[in-house]
Design a protein around this motif. Structure first.
Motif, short mmCIF file in Angstrom:
data_model
loop_
_atom_site.label_atom_id
_atom_site.label_comp_id
_atom_site.label_asym_id
_atom_site.label_seq_id
_atom_site.Cartn_x
_atom_site.Cartn_y
_atom_site.Cartn_z
N UNK A 170 0.76 -1.17 -0.14
CA UNK A 170 0.03 -0.05 -0.30
C UNK A 170 0.77 0.97 0.20
N UNK A 171 0.10 2.34 -0.17
CA UNK A 171 0.82 3.73 -0.17
C UNK A 171 0.24 4.59 0.56
N UNK A 172 0.86 5.78 1.39
CA UNK A 172 0.25 6.71 1.71
C UNK A 172 1.05 7.92 1.85
N UNK A 173 2.25 7.82 0.96
CA UNK A 173 3.44 8.89 1.14
C UNK A 173 3.11 9.75 -0.19
N UNK A 174 2.74 11.21 0.04
CA UNK A 174 2.65 11.91 -1.25
C UNK A 174 3.64 12.64 -1.64
N UNK A 175 3.55 13.31 -2.86
CA UNK A 175 4.57 13.84 -3.42
C UNK A 175 3.75 15.35 -3.87
N UNK A 187 3.64 6.02 -7.17
CA UNK A 187 3.87 6.56 -5.86
C UNK A 187 4.73 5.41 -5.19
N UNK A 188 5.42 5.70 -3.87
CA UNK A 188 6.08 4.58 -3.14
C UNK A 188 5.00 3.61 -2.58
#
Length: 348
Positions: A170-175, A187-188
């Protein structure tokens, strides 16, 4: 409980209204918005239609309500989708014409602050769809996540059961959405566990209700769109998720405690708790801190259930909110939670 019905579904080639009932962020950050519009058209075969406040940051609640009325009343528009969330959609609610919406039911897609409108539609008798905003899911850098795209396609175009799936990444890190380089790669994504079950001894099936925890707390404080008779929610499946504001575990507990004190929490025989978003641009937590945040939030929810709804079955880390991927949840539509089989099926 109001009598809930599914609005007619769009078909490829139909027009879809793109509205900003909360924030006109597309005007400040056009890159993910334009990408989302492009995917709506090329990947889903729909024709996006914008409104006067779709890209306006300074639009008034009345202007946003006018856009919603225009979108629902237009016979050439087959569905409505939010551009993104925000934090003041509650000011739009008193301006909405419930009879107009009831006379022109359409599928509405949005989440986060759009919990306001989803709850309003629930009380109007219209099934809505929690998930899939233009800038976030459709405007995802690199490509839409396949699980997100599959869920959205099913919710948009099909009617019937759809089984949700757990994920292992999963991902929750924005850019930075203002940087074109952001959109060159996906995304990561980090490893994660699947669903975590609490009291999975039975099968529960009922209409879905809930949304973003923080927005529900505001609706409770303003006494809007929450049924006075808590019995209206008997047998419903509650689903909840938290936002990029990363509310503390104690705050999540207090919100659920207040729902319990009002007699609400114990009405739901099952709860789907969204995977906790644990990173934001303001709080760039490392993996260990994120894991601790999620554990503390789960403990807070279990504490509230133990006090007010000890028989309620709960499933944690369902991908239904602010994390990536995201699966669409029918707001007012049927949700079946099969504890013994460890399966979750929604009806779009």
């Amino acid at each position: 409980m109001p009598t809930l019905s599914y609005p007619p579904k769009p078909r490829p080639g139909d027009r879809i209204a793109v509205v900003s009932p909360s924030s006109g962020l597309p005007g400040l950050l056009p890159l993910p918005f334009e990408l989302g519009l492009e995917r709506l058209e090329k990947d889903f075969g729909l024709v996006p239609v914008e409104y006067p406040s779709t890209r306006r940051m300074d639009s008034t609640p009345q202007q946003r309500a006018d856009d919603l009325h225009a979108a629902f009343a237009d016979p050439s528009v087959a569905a409505v989708m939010a551009s993104i969330g925000g934090d003041d959609q509650i000011t739009v609610l008193p301006l909405l014409d419930r009879e107009l919406l009831r006379a022109h039911p359409k599928p509405f897609f949005g989440f986060s602050d759009n919990t306001n409108l989803l709850a309003h539609l629930w009380n109007t008798g219209i099934v809505g769809y929690h998930g899939a905003s233009v800038m976030t899911e459709l405007g995802r850098p690199g490509a839409m996540h396949p699980l997100t795209a599959g869920s959205l396609r099913a919710a948009l175009f099909t009617s019937g059961p759809y089984e949700l799936s757990p994920v292992d990444r999963y991902g929750d890190e924005g850019t930075d959405w203002a940087d074109p380089a952001t959109f060159a790669s996906e995304p990561v994504m980090r490893p994660c566990d699947g669903w975590w079950w609490h009291r999975p001894e039975r099968v529960v099936e009922g209409p879905g209700w809930g949304g973003n925890v923080e927005i529900l707390s505001w609706l409770l404080m303003a006494d809007r769109e929450i049924q006075r008779d808590a019995g209206a929610y008997d047998g419903c499946v509650l689903f909840l998720e938290t936002s990029e504001e990363l509310p503390a575990a104690d705050e999540v507990f207090r919100i659920l405690r207040n729902m319990g004190e009002r007699g609400l929490l114990q009405r739901f025989p099952a709860l789907l708790m969204g995977r906790a978003k644990a990173w934001s641009l303001d709080r760039r937590n490392d993996p260990e801190t994120k894991a601790r945040y999620a554990r503390e939030q789960r403990a807070a929810v279990l504490r509230a259930l133990g006090t007010y709804a000890p028989e309620t079955m709960a499933v944690f880390d369902v991908d239904l909110g602010h994390t990536d991927p995201q699966q669409v949840i029918p707001y007012g539509g049927r949700i079946r939670v099969d504890g013994p089989a460890r399966r979750i099926t929604v009806t779009y």
